[in-house]
Motif scaffolding. Structure first.
Motif, PDB file in Angstrom:
ATOM      1  N   UNK A   1      42.070  32.326  34.053  1.00  0.00           N
ATOM      2  CA  UNK A   1      42.969  33.420  33.705  1.00  0.00           C
ATOM      3  C   UNK A   1      42.476  34.797  34.117  1.00  0.00           C
ATOM      4  N   UNK A   2      41.641  34.895  35.147  1.00  0.00           N
ATOM      5  CA  UNK A   2      41.363  36.231  35.630  1.00  0.00           C
ATOM      6  C   UNK A   2      41.455  36.217  37.149  1.00  0.00           C
ATOM      7  N   UNK A   3      41.661  37.372  37.720  1.00  0.00           N
ATOM      8  CA  UNK A   3      41.820  37.477  39.154  1.00  0.00           C
ATOM      9  C   UNK A   3      40.683  38.310  39.725  1.00  0.00           C
TER      10      UNK A   3
ATOM     11  N   UNK B   1      49.891  48.611  38.947  1.00  0.00           N
ATOM     12  CA  UNK B   1      49.837  47.643  37.853  1.00  0.00           C
ATOM     13  C   UNK B   1      48.410  47.479  37.380  1.00  0.00           C
TER      14      UNK B   1
ATOM     15  N   UNK C   1      46.823  29.353  24.178  1.00  0.00           N
ATOM     16  CA  UNK C   1      45.947  29.356  25.333  1.00  0.00           C
ATOM     17  C   UNK C   1      46.053  28.092  26.191  1.00  0.00           C
TER      18      UNK C   1
ATOM     19  N   UNK D   1      41.485  31.239  38.618  1.00  0.00           N
ATOM     20  CA  UNK D   1      42.888  31.074  38.243  1.00  0.00           C
ATOM     21  C   UNK D   1      43.053  30.294  36.940  1.00  0.00           C
TER      22      UNK D   1
ATOM     23  N   UNK E   1      47.007  44.936  36.166  1.00  0.00           N
ATOM     24  CA  UNK E   1      46.468  43.648  36.626  1.00  0.00           C
ATOM     25  C   UNK E   1      45.735  43.796  37.942  1.00  0.00           C
TER      26      UNK E   1
ATOM     27  N   UNK F   1      47.841  36.300  46.510  1.00  0.00           N
ATOM     28  CA  UNK F   1      49.093  36.352  45.769  1.00  0.00           C
ATOM     29  C   UNK F   1      50.099  37.264  46.454  1.00  0.00           C
TER      30      UNK F   1
ATOM     31  N   UNK G   1      51.375  31.448  24.684  1.00  0.00           N
ATOM     32  CA  UNK G   1      50.136  32.066  25.123  1.00  0.00           C
ATOM     33  C   UNK G   1      49.107  32.088  23.989  1.00  0.00           C
TER      34      UNK G   1
ATOM     35  N   UNK H   1      48.011  35.765  34.814  1.00  0.00           N
ATOM     36  CA  UNK H   1      47.553  35.095  36.030  1.00  0.00           C
ATOM     37  C   UNK H   1      48.713  34.665  36.910  1.00  0.00           C
TER      38      UNK H   1
ATOM     39  N   UNK I   1      53.368  36.070  34.860  1.00  0.00           N
ATOM     40  CA  UNK I   1      52.101  36.701  35.233  1.00  0.00           C
ATOM     41  C   UNK I   1      51.703  37.751  34.233  1.00  0.00           C
ATOM     42  N   UNK I   2      52.695  38.512  33.759  1.00  0.00           N
ATOM     43  CA  UNK I   2      52.368  39.548  32.787  1.00  0.00           C
ATOM     44  C   UNK I   2      51.936  38.947  31.459  1.00  0.00           C
TER      45      UNK I   2
ATOM     46  N   UNK J   1      50.758  35.728  30.815  1.00  0.00           N
ATOM     47  CA  UNK J   1      49.575  34.881  30.844  1.00  0.00           C
ATOM     48  C   UNK J   1      48.444  35.493  31.663  1.00  0.00           C
TER      49      UNK J   1
END
Lengths: 346, 560
Positions: free
Chosen positions: B229-231, B53, A212, B226, B55, B239, A209, A346, A341-342, A344
């Motif tokens: 790297x953000x949602x 969470x 990147x 995606x 996230x 998801x 990670x 995503x 997911x945790x 990275x």
């Protein structure tokens, strides 16, 4: 005179009989074909290969068995499983053959009673080493093989500088230049992540990670990232990368010193298949010579023992390969999906 | 005694009202119900899971940031353009109009694909031109970021801001501006202190529409956020549907989105209600164009800049990629090929079926929406059923429901008994009908408003029933307005992704979902080919619409 005649007839028979019996490759093929022709078409959910290869395999089937249409739906493994699960839950009969790259799917499907058994007559043609991956109750059979290894773009990375083993990807010089898929979608990537965790612990990904990486969905996405030079190195699939290289793109493979991930992917016939006879015929076809000839043209590793690997690639038997066990994949993929997911985000 | 005089058509109106309530209320009620389902009966556990969470909460925050930024950027894009087209003597207005129309036709996910080709951090055209021109190590543009997503969504959504603001500006007569000029104010002072404040309600209303659109959008975020790297909320909901689908948690997670949209829509209605600007009042007053002199080229330049971002540049790269062997190799002649179109149309069995499905489902949904909307508008306008006004709110309600939330509601309602529609075309058609019912209703309402009840009363006095009046008198008068409304529902229905994503199966594919599915391999040549087919089909339909209805059908919201 009679003896000469007898000799001639015997000789003629000796030539004619093998030629005649090769018109139908296996016992019962003709009957199966007649039954399949009545079904006219079938749907195949597949995560094996990429869209082009799936199209070629389908076309080959349609050419060999005229009058039957092959409709493929190519997605990543988890999406394919999601689709078939939704179909099953709603009582829909859509697909007849299911091909996933996540072997744990088959254990679940067997338990849930979604598969029907069929022992292909062509089973003898399967490479002996792959037979261990078949179901003892004939509910699924290995029909595709491939490797996850390190790939790179030769126009920006020299052979000397290219990573030689998986841990080389953690080198800071590759920051922002690595492409990988996502285990939440791809069976190939899921298996790779499980194996990396097994070999190096989750720290491997925490360190990755820091570099990147560009994260896509399918493992085939790495090929387009490399081609576009959006990324320079990738954890990619052997077959799709080689097809792209054949087209003239500047790509190359590295067979990692610590082992390429060996992927043996099975196929199965669904219990509520709308076209069961066609499905059986298709399973025979997947193991047969014509299909494997097409597959090696698209740089897939053949599963038929009589088909040779073409020049420019190594067969899975020649290379150092590693692979998690079935149980490790079964338990591991759901776990690593969350951990990924945790880590990275995503 | 009164029963004898009851119009037999009352049954019809009650049926229409019943269908409406079932269509709209059922998914939402089911959604609410599902969100409190647990293994042991009613529970709030799903809400806890959905927001426990970090996230998940972060995704909600990202959606809000996205919405606000998109609204602001749309205003920056749309308001000057609307002013330029409506009130100045800027040349090339026709071109600008076509570009805005084109922006409306191109779906947001195709726009996202195009922008990835333009502004991908290492390989995008803009970055490559930059490094070639300036010799820098890397280009400055990174589409895989929140600013990148804001740009793509705003470029796709600014037509609403443009149309709203322009409609409002068209109604302002020049008397106010003349008064300001007489009192000594210059051009800019007049515009900023007099003209624009008069349109503030329209701008605010459009800001809210842009905000609602941005937080409900699925395609562009899935393609850009995606890898970035953000949602956002919509990708998070997707998801939750990965195997095994956590429908209950998804339902719970969708609630704040629903609450926000309801609140903002209520706010928007309050703003608009103060200043009714739908119908022309015919109050007279001349509207003169402001003379800009040399500034008109600057203003035109700005309009061309915005429409390049939203239409010209994206379509250019999509065309290039659709006909390229490898898009990265550029615009050379040896890179041209028809292989992508051939593969997509011939080798891929799903494309042809998906094309047929797309236009058939869109057409049927548009017809159903229009028929239902007309019936409900008629009921409300003529007061045929007690508490008829409630029906108008129900008809507009789907506007506040994000497409993906509606899909989850439909999924929850129609994948288990008693009514199993999953796997059939009907679940898609009904979802599209419900989703676009508000557009159909708003148009039918406006069209009916201009027809005086006297005409129908005359028919009934002479002995005909209400249905006869509708068929022979009202119907023909409405034809033109309805044709326009049909197209306004048909076009969005053919490229709808967010509500189709969960409801499609292999046998009921549509082009939008096909394009999105194929995006997992990152094969932009095929994606562009599929996108081109969709846009070409839509353009063909729009042109047919222009021929049937005349130039006006998308310009004004007035009736015949």
């Amino acid at each position: 005179m009679r003896q000469v005649l007898a000799l001639v007839v015997t000789a003629a028979l000796a030539i004619a009989v093998p030629v005649w019996s090769n018109a139908w490759a296996f016992d019962g093929e003709k009957e199966l074909y007649e039954a399949a022709k009545k079904e006219k078409q079938f749907t195949w959910y597949t995560a094996h290969y990429d869209s082009e290869t799936a199209a070629a395999v389908c076309n080959g089937f349609e050419k060999k068995y005229a009058g039957i249409k092959c409709e493929y739906v190519r997605t990543t493994a988890q999406v394919a499983y999601q689709r078939v699960s939704q179909d099953m839950k709603a009582g829909l009969a859509v697909a007849s053959v299911f091909s996933s790259t996540d072997t744990s799917h088959y254990g679940h499907m067997k338990k849930d009673g979604w598969l029907q058994p069929y022992k292909p007559k062509n089973l003898g043609e399967l490479i002996d080493g792959f037979k261990a991956y078949n179901d003892p109750d004939h509910l699924f059979v290995a029909t595709a093989a491939g490797l996850v290894l390190i790939t790179y773009n030769t126009s920006v990375v020299s052979e000397k500088d290219a990573p030689k083993k998986w841990t080389d990807l953690l080198d800071p010089k590759w920051k922002g230049k690595i492409s990988i898929g996502h285990p939440g979608f791809s069976g190939y990537v899921g298996t790779w992540v499980v194996q990396m965790r097994k070999s190096y612990g989750w720290d491997y990904f925490k360190k990755l990670e820091v570099n990147k990486p560009r994260i896509g969905r399918s493992i085939n996405d790495t090929v387009t990232m490399l081609n576009a030079r959006e990324s320079w190195v990738a954890a990619g699939p052997s077959a799709t990368t080689l097809i792209s290289k054949d087209k003239g793109n500047p790509l190359a493979l590295v067979y990692p010193e610590d082992g390429a991930i060996l992927m043996i992917s099975p196929s199965a016939i669904l219990k509520n298949a709308p076209a069961p006879n066609t499905a059986k015929l298709f399973m025979e076809y997947l193991l047969g010579k014509e299909c494997n000839d097409i597959m090696v043209k698209f740089r897939q590793d053949p599963v038929n023992k009589t088909v040779k690997v073409p020049a420019g690639m190594k067969s899975v038997a020649e290379v150092k390969t590693i692979r998690p066990t079935y149980d490790e994949i079964d338990k591991g993929i759901p776990e690593v999906k969350e951990m990924f997911r945790d880590t990275f985000g995503i | 005694m009164r029963w004898r005089h009851l119009d037999r058509s009352l049954l019809l109106w009650l049926l229409a009202a019943g269908v409406l309530v079932a269509l709209v209320a059922n998914p939402i009620a089911r959604l609410l119900w599902t969100s409190v389902q647990g293994t042991g009966g009613l529970t709030l556990d799903n809400y806890v899971t959905a927001f426990s969470r970090w996230r998940y909460v972060e995704a909600l925050g990202n959606s809000l940031i996205l919405g606000l930024s998109v609204g602001a950027l749309c205003a920056v894009f749309g308001v000057p353009m609307a002013w330029a087209v409506s009130r100045t003597d800027m040349p090339g207005k026709g071109l600008v109009w076509i570009a805005v129309l084109g922006t409306f036709i191109v779906p947001n996910y195709l726009s996202a694909v195009a922008w990835i080709l333009l502004a991908g951090p290492n390989a995008g055209w803009l970055n490559r031109s930059w490094t070639a021109l300036t010799g820098a190590a890397a280009g400055p543009f990174n589409i895989y970021s929140m600013p990148g997503l804001v740009l793509v969504v705003a470029a796709s959504s600014f037509p609403y801001m443009f149309v709203f603001t322009r409609s409002a500006l068209d109604l302002i007569s020049s008397e106010m501006e003349d008064a300001a000029t007489t009192l000594g104010a210059g051009l800019w002072r007049t515009t900023l202190r007099v003209t624009l404040p008069l349109t503030l309600p329209a701008i605010l209303a459009a800001f809210i529409v842009a905000f609602l659109e941005a937080i409900a959008i699925f395609g562009a975020p899935a393609l850009i956020a995606l890898p970035g790297r953000f949602q956002v909320v919509t990708t998070m909901l997707w998801q939750f549907f990965e195997f095994p689908p956590k429908v209950e948690v998804a339902a719970a997670y969708a609630m704040p989105l629903l609450a926000i949209t309801v609140l903002l829509f209520w706010l928007q209605q309050r703003i608009i209600a103060r200043k009714g600007y739908i119908a022309l009042t015919g109050k007279g007053g001349e509207r003169r164009m402001v003379r800009l002199g040399r500034w008109r080229w600057v203003v035109l330049g700005y309009c061309v800049f915005v429409t390049s971002l939203s239409f010209f540049l994206p379509m250019l790269v999509v065309l290039q990629a659709a006909f390229a062997k490898a898009w990265g190799r550029g615009f050379s002649l040896d890179n041209l090929t028809l292989h992508n179109l051939r593969f997509v149309l011939v080798d891929q069995p799903l494309t042809r079926a998906a094309t047929v499905h797309t236009f058939v489902y869109g057409g049927v949904a548009a017809v159903l929406a229009l028929v239902l909307a007309l019936a409900i508008a008629y009921i409300v306008r003529r007061g045929l059923v007690p508490y008829g006004r409630v029906l108008s709110y129900v008809a507009m309600a789907p506007f506040v429901i994000p497409g993906i939330v509606l899909a989850i509601g439909f999924y929850a309602s129609y994948t288990s008994p008693p009514l199993v529609l999953y796997g059939t075309a009907w679940i898609l058609i009904l979802a599209f009908t419900t989703r676009f019912l508000p557009i159909a209703y708003a148009n039918s309402d406006a069209a009916l408003r201009s027809i005086n009840p006297e005409l129908e009363d005359a028919v009934r006095i002479l002995g005909g029933g209400r249905l006869l009046a509708l068929r022979r008198v009202v119907g023909p008068l409405l034809k033109r307005g309805l044709a326009g409304a049909f197209i306004l529902v048909f076009i969005p229905a053919t490229r709808e992704l967010s509500s189709a994503i969960f409801l499609c199966t292999a046998g009921t594919q549509v082009l939008a979902v096909l394009l999105f599915d194929k995006s997992d391999e990152g094969n932009f040549e095929y994606l562009s080919a599929i996108g081109l087919i969709l846009v070409a089909g839509t353009v063909a339909m729009v042109l047919a619409g222009f021929r049937l209805v005349g130039r006006d059908f998308m310009l004004r919201r007035t009736a015949t």
